[in-house]
Motif scaffolding. Structure first.
Motif, PDB file in Angstrom:
ATOM      1  N   TYR A  69       0.827  -1.202   0.000  1.00 11.91           N
ATOM      2  CA  TYR A  69       0.000   0.000   0.000  1.00 11.91           C
ATOM      3  C   TYR A  69       0.866   1.258   0.000  1.00 11.91           C
ATOM      4  O   TYR A  69       0.494   2.283  -0.586  1.00 11.91           O
ATOM      5  N   THR A 177      -5.891  -3.084   0.967  1.00 12.13           N
ATOM      6  CA  THR A 177      -6.496  -2.714   2.243  1.00 12.13           C
ATOM      7  C   THR A 177      -7.322  -3.848   2.832  1.00 12.13           C
ATOM      8  O   THR A 177      -7.213  -4.163   4.023  1.00 12.13           O
ATOM      9  N   HIS A 196      -1.081   0.927   8.456  1.00 13.13           N
ATOM     10  CA  HIS A 196      -1.347   0.825   7.024  1.00 13.13           C
ATOM     11  C   HIS A 196      -1.595   2.208   6.430  1.00 13.13           C
ATOM     12  O   HIS A 196      -1.000   2.576   5.401  1.00 13.13           O
TER      13      HIS A 196
END
Length: 259
Positions: A69, A177, A196
């Motif tokens: 990510y 995600t 994240h």
């Protein structure tokens, strides 16, 4: 902006989050569980749960999607930040005007990323999460470099490549995600999601700066080769991540297709 000025642009955009707040407050029912009682305590340790972040990074699956990510956001924000300037350079290099203003065209192209993210997650269920992320990141890198090499060509080719790049940048967003949420342990899931976002948008902060730095070092915005090197500088991280995935697949990061 032409009709009311840039102040109104930001004012109208701000209605989006405010509307979301009203939807959550008025239309979404509370969860069927006991309500929390007690004083609200905000501690620095809770805002930066370093120990839980370490546990999340020790989880190979979770950390893999976090790093994925990060490089995804780096490329995404670099592309979105510089696409208008790139279109302006292309128009100057080719001597051919686009059918829309560069700012309008950039906004239209960004819309292609929304269905791409949703459809990409559906494709993941069929081909496997890690395989799909690798395919998307490699294709995105190819599209990004091809876009940089398209300067001097017809506007329709440049627009087509820009749309393709926007699609493949976003095609793994939801997958990264969702799989982070699935992979993280229950007792650190919230901290893992926080890390994240922190690392992802940290990458998003670095991406435009890396692009601009390489653009200047390689010959400034008036040079086609400089734009190529700038795009290489932001898409290369996805390629390096794919190499990391290939290595980790041999050392425990096994891709298991959902039942």
């Amino acid at each position: 902006m032409s009709a009311l000025g840039w102040h109104y642009v930001f004012g109208i955009i701000a209605l989006g989050p405010f509307t979301a707040f009203l939807i959550v407050l008025l239309l979404i029912p509370p969860l069927a569980q006991e309500k929390w009682k007690g004083p609200l305590q905000i501690r620095l340790h809770d805002a930066f749960p370093v120990e839980k972040w370490k546990l999340a990074l020790e989880n190979k699956k979770a950390s893999g999607f976090i790093f994925g990510y990060t490089v995804h956001s780096l490329e995404l924000f670099a592309s979105r930040s510089w696409i208008v300037a790139f279109f302006a350079f292309c128009a100057t290099a080719s001597g051919e005007s686009f059918f829309l203003a560069a700012t309008t065209l950039a906004g239209v192209i960004n819309f292609f990323g929304v269905p791409s993210s949703i459809l990409g997650n559906e494709i993941t269920l069929r081909v496997g999460r890690q395989k799909w992320v690798c395919i998307v990141m490699l294709t995105s890198a190819v599209m990004g470099i091809s876009l940089a090499l398209s300067t001097g060509h017809s506007w329709w080719l440049i627009v087509a490549l820009a749309i393709g790049h926007a699609i493949f940048i976003m095609a793994d967003s939801a997958t990264l995600t969702v799989e982070l949420v699935i992979s993280a342990q229950e007792n650190i899931k919230g901290a893992a999601m926080g890390l994240h976002s922190l690392m992802g948008f940290g990458g998003g902060l670095m991406g435009p700066a890396i692009f601009g730095f390489v653009l200047d070092v390689a010959g400034s915005r008036a040079s086609q080769s400089a734009w190529v090197w700038a795009y290489v500088a932001v898409v290369m991280w996805g390629v390096l991540f794919v190499m990391f995935v290939m290595y980790e697949r041999r050392n425990g990061w096994v891709d298991k297709k959902p039942a």
